[in-house]
Motif scaffolding. Structure first.
Motif, PDB file in Angstrom:
ATOM      1  N   PRO A  78       5.568 -10.475  -9.604  1.00 13.85           N
ATOM      2  CA  PRO A  78       4.308 -10.344 -10.347  1.00 13.85           C
ATOM      3  C   PRO A  78       3.060 -10.657  -9.543  1.00 13.85           C
ATOM      4  CG  PRO A  78       5.489 -12.347 -10.981  1.00 13.85           C
ATOM      5  CD  PRO A  78       6.422 -11.550 -10.124  1.00 13.85           C
ATOM      6  N   LYS A  79       3.180 -11.342  -8.415  1.00 10.09           N
ATOM      7  CA  LYS A  79       1.996 -11.740  -7.659  1.00 10.09           C
ATOM      8  C   LYS A  79       1.680 -10.816  -6.483  1.00 10.09           C
ATOM      9  CE  LYS A  79       2.292 -16.584  -9.001  1.00 10.09           C
ATOM     10  NZ  LYS A  79       2.310 -17.993  -8.543  1.00 10.09           N
ATOM     11  N   ILE A  80       2.439  -9.730  -6.344  1.00 10.46           N
ATOM     12  CA  ILE A  80       2.155  -8.755  -5.290  1.00 10.46           C
ATOM     13  C   ILE A  80       1.061  -7.797  -5.772  1.00 10.46           C
ATOM     14  CG2 ILE A  80       3.081  -6.894  -3.862  1.00 10.46           C
ATOM     15  CD1 ILE A  80       4.160  -9.603  -3.102  1.00 10.46           C
ATOM     16  N   ASN A  81      -0.012  -7.696  -5.009  1.00 12.45           N
ATOM     17  CA  ASN A  81      -1.057  -6.717  -5.307  1.00 12.45           C
ATOM     18  C   ASN A  81      -0.674  -5.371  -4.704  1.00 12.45           C
ATOM     19  OD1 ASN A  81      -2.599  -8.691  -6.586  1.00 12.45           O
ATOM     20  ND2 ASN A  81      -3.626  -9.249  -4.681  1.00 12.45           N
ATOM     21  N   VAL A  82      -1.030  -4.295  -5.375  1.00 13.27           N
ATOM     22  CA  VAL A  82      -0.602  -2.953  -4.952  1.00 13.27           C
ATOM     23  C   VAL A  82      -1.802  -2.010  -4.925  1.00 13.27           C
ATOM     24  CG1 VAL A  82       0.941  -1.011  -5.432  1.00 13.27           C
ATOM     25  CG2 VAL A  82       1.676  -3.357  -5.969  1.00 13.27           C
ATOM     26  N   GLU A  83      -1.878  -1.213  -3.872  1.00 19.06           N
ATOM     27  CA  GLU A  83      -2.850  -0.121  -3.786  1.00 19.06           C
ATOM     28  C   GLU A  83      -2.079   1.188  -3.735  1.00 19.06           C
ATOM     29  OE1 GLU A  83      -5.242  -0.719  -0.356  1.00 19.06           O
ATOM     30  OE2 GLU A  83      -6.170  -2.573  -1.091  1.00 19.06           O
ATOM     31  N   ILE A  84      -2.411   2.126  -4.610  1.00 21.89           N
ATOM     32  CA  ILE A  84      -1.723   3.419  -4.667  1.00 21.89           C
ATOM     33  C   ILE A  84      -2.757   4.529  -4.547  1.00 21.89           C
ATOM     34  CG2 ILE A  84      -0.316   4.981  -6.061  1.00 21.89           C
ATOM     35  CD1 ILE A  84       0.945   2.529  -7.371  1.00 21.89           C
ATOM     36  N   GLU A  85      -2.500   5.463  -3.638  1.00 18.57           N
ATOM     37  CA  GLU A  85      -3.379   6.624  -3.474  1.00 18.57           C
ATOM     38  C   GLU A  85      -2.567   7.903  -3.590  1.00 18.57           C
ATOM     39  OE1 GLU A  85      -6.428   6.662  -0.538  1.00 18.57           O
ATOM     40  OE2 GLU A  85      -6.257   4.510  -0.174  1.00 18.57           O
ATOM     41  N   SER A  86      -3.199   8.928  -4.134  1.00 19.12           N
ATOM     42  CA  SER A  86      -2.540  10.199  -4.412  1.00 19.12           C
ATOM     43  C   SER A  86      -3.120  11.300  -3.526  1.00 19.12           C
ATOM     44  CB  SER A  86      -2.731  10.543  -5.893  1.00 19.12           C
ATOM     45  OG  SER A  86      -2.358  11.874  -6.150  1.00 19.12           O
ATOM     46  N   ARG A 145       0.846  -1.193   0.000  1.00 24.79           N
ATOM     47  CA  ARG A 145       0.000   0.000   0.000  1.00 24.79           C
ATOM     48  C   ARG A 145       0.878   1.238   0.000  1.00 24.79           C
ATOM     49  NH1 ARG A 145      -2.928  -2.291   5.182  1.00 24.79           N
ATOM     50  NH2 ARG A 145      -0.707  -2.639   5.507  1.00 24.79           N
ATOM     51  N   ILE A 146       0.717   2.080  -1.024  1.00 17.44           N
ATOM     52  CA  ILE A 146       1.566   3.253  -1.222  1.00 17.44           C
ATOM     53  C   ILE A 146       0.697   4.500  -1.254  1.00 17.44           C
ATOM     54  CG2 ILE A 146       3.223   4.393  -2.748  1.00 17.44           C
ATOM     55  CD1 ILE A 146       3.894   1.616  -3.878  1.00 17.44           C
TER      56      ILE A 146
END
Length: 308
Positions: free
Chosen positions: A134-142, A110-111
């Protein structure tokens, strides 16, 4: 015959079972023999018999009856074995999940980052990150800088990317990188053929600015005033990526920090030139935890590789 419900009642009182007893019980069930179970566990037949007897005393009911064909589990023994196997399979599944997390085959990163970083830098960083993980899920918020510093305190994010300095001893800075002030203009601008821009070149030009009250706008305005340059602040927008778009379509020129610069790729429709002002910003990769998650550690390591 004792039902499964009755077995639950049996286990409602404290029962002590050690792992060696459970291993012996499983081995006898699987082999149907005290002797073969002993060979499986590398202990003597009397040793297996003793462990089974102790387990039966601890739980309060018989687990086996002796038949000519070997040791046969009682109905209660079968129920106990089934429950133990379920627990064992659950443990193996947990071990598999833990191993996947350890080897970055599973996980969530989570970024939270400033808009310019999210729009210009992170797409490129994540391209390389997913090539490795490749199997890491990512959440990005600005979010703007001030909101990032507020939100990172919630611990809902693994990584924050924000301009420094930070006046908070509880936030850990894992990595920093610098970006120099750079002049950006449309590709057909009269100044596009110059190798280097001097601040006086801005005199009389329309200018696209960062919002009033931000640190970067304050610093740029001080530089412009110090050199007695007159500009028209035609437009104010939040991020570098927004500035790029408006400059590209003729809103003016600007002074920015080029977060897109990662792999030498140009931006279509724009020209970026160095400017004779020694002004840089330092950006930090931060978190509330001194020890980051494995997925976050891998991300920080990749950032160092790409930006150093």
């Amino acid at each position: 015959v004792i039902s499964h419900a009755s077995l639950i009642i049996f286990f409602s009182v404290p029962i002590e079972m050690n792992s060696r007893q459970i291993e012996a019980f499983q081995a006898v069930i699987r082999t149907g023999s005290m002797t073969l179970a002993g060979k499986l566990l590398y202990i003597s037949q009397p040793g297996v018999s003793r462990l089974i007897n102790e387990l039966e005393q601890d739980i309060g009911f018989k687990l086996f009856v002796r038949r000519k064909s070997g040791m046969q589990a009682t109905p209660e023994g079968v129920l106990l074995y089934e429950d133990i196997e379920k627990q064992f399979l659950g443990l193996k599944e947990l071990e598999g999940i833990a191993e996947s997390i350890k080897t970055s085959q599973k996980g969530l990163l989570r970024i939270i980052a400033m808009p310019g970083v999210v729009h210009l830098m992170l797409p490129k960083v994540m391209k390389y990150y997913w090539q490795r993980y490749p199997k890491i899920n990512v959440e990005i918020e600005s979010y703007p800088r001030i909101e990032i510093l507020d939100r990172i305190n919630t611990r809902h994010y693994d990584i924050g990317i924000v301009n420094l300095p930070i006046d908070n001893s509880e936030i850990h800075i894992h990595y920093t990188f610098e970006k120099k002030l750079t002049f950006v203009m449309p590709e057909n601008h009269i100044l596009a053929k110059k190798d280097k821009i001097v601040i006086k070149d801005l005199d009389g030009l329309d200018f696209v600015s960062f919002p009033i009250g931000t640190f970067v706008r304050h610093q740029i305005e001080n530089i412009i005033e110090e050199h007695k340059v007159h500009i028209r602040s035609r437009l104010s927008v939040r991020s570098v990526s927004d500035i790029y778009q408006f400059v590209k379509y003729g809103a003016g020129v600007s002074l920015i920090f080029p977060f897109h610069e990662l792999d030498g790729e140009d931006i279509a429709g724009l020209v970026l030139k160095p400017v004779n002002i020694d002004f840089s910003i330092t950006t930090g990769v931060i978190s509330r935890r001194k020890k980051s998650s494995i997925a976050a550690q891998n991300f920080i390591g990749l950032m160092k590789e790409l930006l150093n």
